[in-house]
Design a protein around this motif. Sequence first.
Motif, mmCIF file in Angstrom:
data_model
loop_
_atom_site.group_PDB
_atom_site.id
_atom_site.type_symbol
_atom_site.label_atom_id
_atom_site.label_comp_id
_atom_site.label_asym_id
_atom_site.label_seq_id
_atom_site.Cartn_x
_atom_site.Cartn_y
_atom_site.Cartn_z
ATOM 1 N N GLU A 380 0.837 -1.204 0.000
ATOM 2 C CA GLU A 380 0.000 0.000 0.000
ATOM 3 C C GLU A 380 0.872 1.254 0.000
ATOM 4 O O GLU A 380 0.591 2.211 -0.735
ATOM 5 N N ARG A 381 1.928 1.249 0.781
ATOM 6 C CA ARG A 381 2.838 2.398 0.834
ATOM 7 C C ARG A 381 3.541 2.605 -0.500
ATOM 8 O O ARG A 381 3.686 3.736 -0.983
ATOM 9 N N LEU A 382 3.968 1.490 -1.113
ATOM 10 C CA LEU A 382 4.656 1.585 -2.404
ATOM 11 C C LEU A 382 3.726 2.150 -3.476
ATOM 12 O O LEU A 382 4.102 3.055 -4.235
ATOM 13 N N LEU A 383 2.524 1.630 -3.563
ATOM 14 C CA LEU A 383 1.577 2.088 -4.576
ATOM 15 C C LEU A 383 1.147 3.532 -4.338
ATOM 16 O O LEU A 383 0.926 4.288 -5.292
ATOM 17 N N GLN A 384 1.048 3.914 -3.090
ATOM 18 C CA GLN A 384 0.708 5.295 -2.791
ATOM 19 C C GLN A 384 1.795 6.241 -3.287
ATOM 20 O O GLN A 384 1.509 7.294 -3.883
ATOM 21 N N ASN A 385 3.042 5.880 -3.073
ATOM 22 C CA ASN A 385 4.159 6.693 -3.571
ATOM 23 C C ASN A 385 4.199 6.698 -5.099
ATOM 24 O O ASN A 385 4.526 7.727 -5.706
ATOM 25 N N ARG A 386 3.856 5.549 -5.702
ATOM 26 C CA ARG A 386 3.819 5.505 -7.174
ATOM 27 C C ARG A 386 2.699 6.393 -7.698
ATOM 28 O O ARG A 386 2.864 7.103 -8.710
ATOM 29 N N ALA A 387 1.559 6.399 -7.030
ATOM 30 C CA ALA A 387 0.440 7.247 -7.440
ATOM 31 C C ALA A 387 0.790 8.725 -7.311
ATOM 32 O O ALA A 387 0.322 9.552 -8.114
ATOM 33 N N GLU A 388 1.632 9.051 -6.353
ATOM 34 C CA GLU A 388 2.062 10.438 -6.155
ATOM 35 C C GLU A 388 3.283 10.797 -6.994
ATOM 36 O O GLU A 388 3.861 11.878 -6.845
ATOM 37 N N ARG A 389 3.676 9.906 -7.890
ATOM 38 C CA ARG A 389 4.789 10.114 -8.829
ATOM 39 C C ARG A 389 6.125 10.305 -8.117
ATOM 40 O O ARG A 389 7.023 10.971 -8.631
ATOM 41 N N LYS A 390 6.270 9.671 -6.953
ATOM 42 C CA LYS A 390 7.541 9.747 -6.244
ATOM 43 C C LYS A 390 8.513 8.665 -6.710
ATOM 44 O O LYS A 390 9.674 8.642 -6.304
ATOM 45 N N CYS A 391 8.041 7.753 -7.559
ATOM 46 C CA CYS A 391 8.892 6.782 -8.248
ATOM 47 C C CYS A 391 8.256 6.517 -9.605
ATOM 48 O O CYS A 391 7.105 6.893 -9.843
ATOM 49 N N ILE A 392 9.013 5.886 -10.498
ATOM 50 C CA ILE A 392 8.540 5.711 -11.876
ATOM 51 C C ILE A 392 8.398 4.242 -12.259
ATOM 52 O O ILE A 392 8.452 3.886 -13.442
#
Length: 439
Positions: A380-392
């Motif tokens: 959940e934390r990883l996907l949240q960061n991906r949704a916020e464009r903090k990783c690609i």
Amino acid sequence: MEGDSEPEESSWAHLPDVCLRHVFHWLDDRDRSRAALVCKKWSCAMYSGSLWRCRTITFYGQPSRARTLEFQSALWYTKKFGKYLKHLEIKLSNPYNTPFIKKFQMTMKGLLSHLGKCNSHLVSLSIKYLELDCLIWKNVVRAQFIKNLATFLKRMSKQLDYLNLKGARITLEEGCELLNSLSSLTNRSFISEINIEDFFSLHLSVYSSALFHQTMSKFHSLTILTFNYNCISDELLDILREHSYHSLCTLNIKCHIHDPHGQVVSGMSWANLAKKASKLNVNFFFERVMKHDHLARILLVEIPVSSISLRSCYFSDPDWTMRPTLTNLLPAYWHGLQKLTLELNNDHELLDDELLQLILSCKRLLFLKVWAFLSVSFMERLLQNRAERKCILTTIKVRIYTAQDDSTEEERLLADIYRKFKYLIDSELNYFVITYPMV
């Protein structure tokens, strides 16, 4: 009257030659030979060189009748149309005794001799997993096979562009003999891609061999080199920098627990190579080499690393900890790392925070594959960061190990997480996440 009319000619008779050859391309050998009996035009299509440029021959250790016929057909057609051949792949499937290996050696002797005389187009040769150090390879048979292969490589050396001898498991002298065959005519080779992963026998310190360095100095146009870390030395890096700097793009390096990897390699040698070979990307594949002090000798900051794979292969070691590697070593490649694979048996260690921080620090990371003991909340934390464009990240493949027999609750939570980020997963990600009991 109806009886006096000419029979209507099939539209297949007017099919352009290029289309007919395309149809033949998708047929196997048996169907091609049957189709060639239809008419003269189809028979001519059968002899089109474009149909016979790529061939795979599989030697089955214990073949069924169907596989025996498949092998005989592949061998016959390879010889018949051998002059057109550009890409040849030889496979050994379950070699199980010495008589089979003797038959394989004799068959290969005839095939290589025939192709050596009739073929002038071969650019790619692959013979993987020969495992010449196995007991079923008797010394005489082994020596004769190596001699025949060396002779063939010498004949093909001017046009051969790709050679894959992965898993040959050969002695240092025999291995250098085969590689030297590629440069025996002009004392230099312009082959662009070589795969010699697991080419040498286990436990060999190839990095200290002057013979190996002399052999590698003859390659002047390497683009992709796949090999083991027990070949790496300052001398080899200097040789690559001197002779292949203009072409070298990729080094694929495997480091296995049973291969010597205690040599000291200078960061300056890596830096000099990276500076001269500006297009270079290095991919590391570690198998059971997991301890921080071992990795620290290998993963130097000067290496232009684009991919790292760390696999413990289900082996657990209470003296091993992954945290220093995630926090101290891997972040050094934040600017270039594009692919990360971690297969860890880390049941005594929680790594959620460290792994997430590493992912977020790697600005070019596109591919993530993790098999490890993680909490479901990590996803959940990883996907949240991906949704916020903090990783690609574009690919996420995770196997969450659990010590419990019943993982129903974890699976329910994963399903909830999927629904929450469904719009993102379906539109932007190659996504696969499961739980896996490890009891």
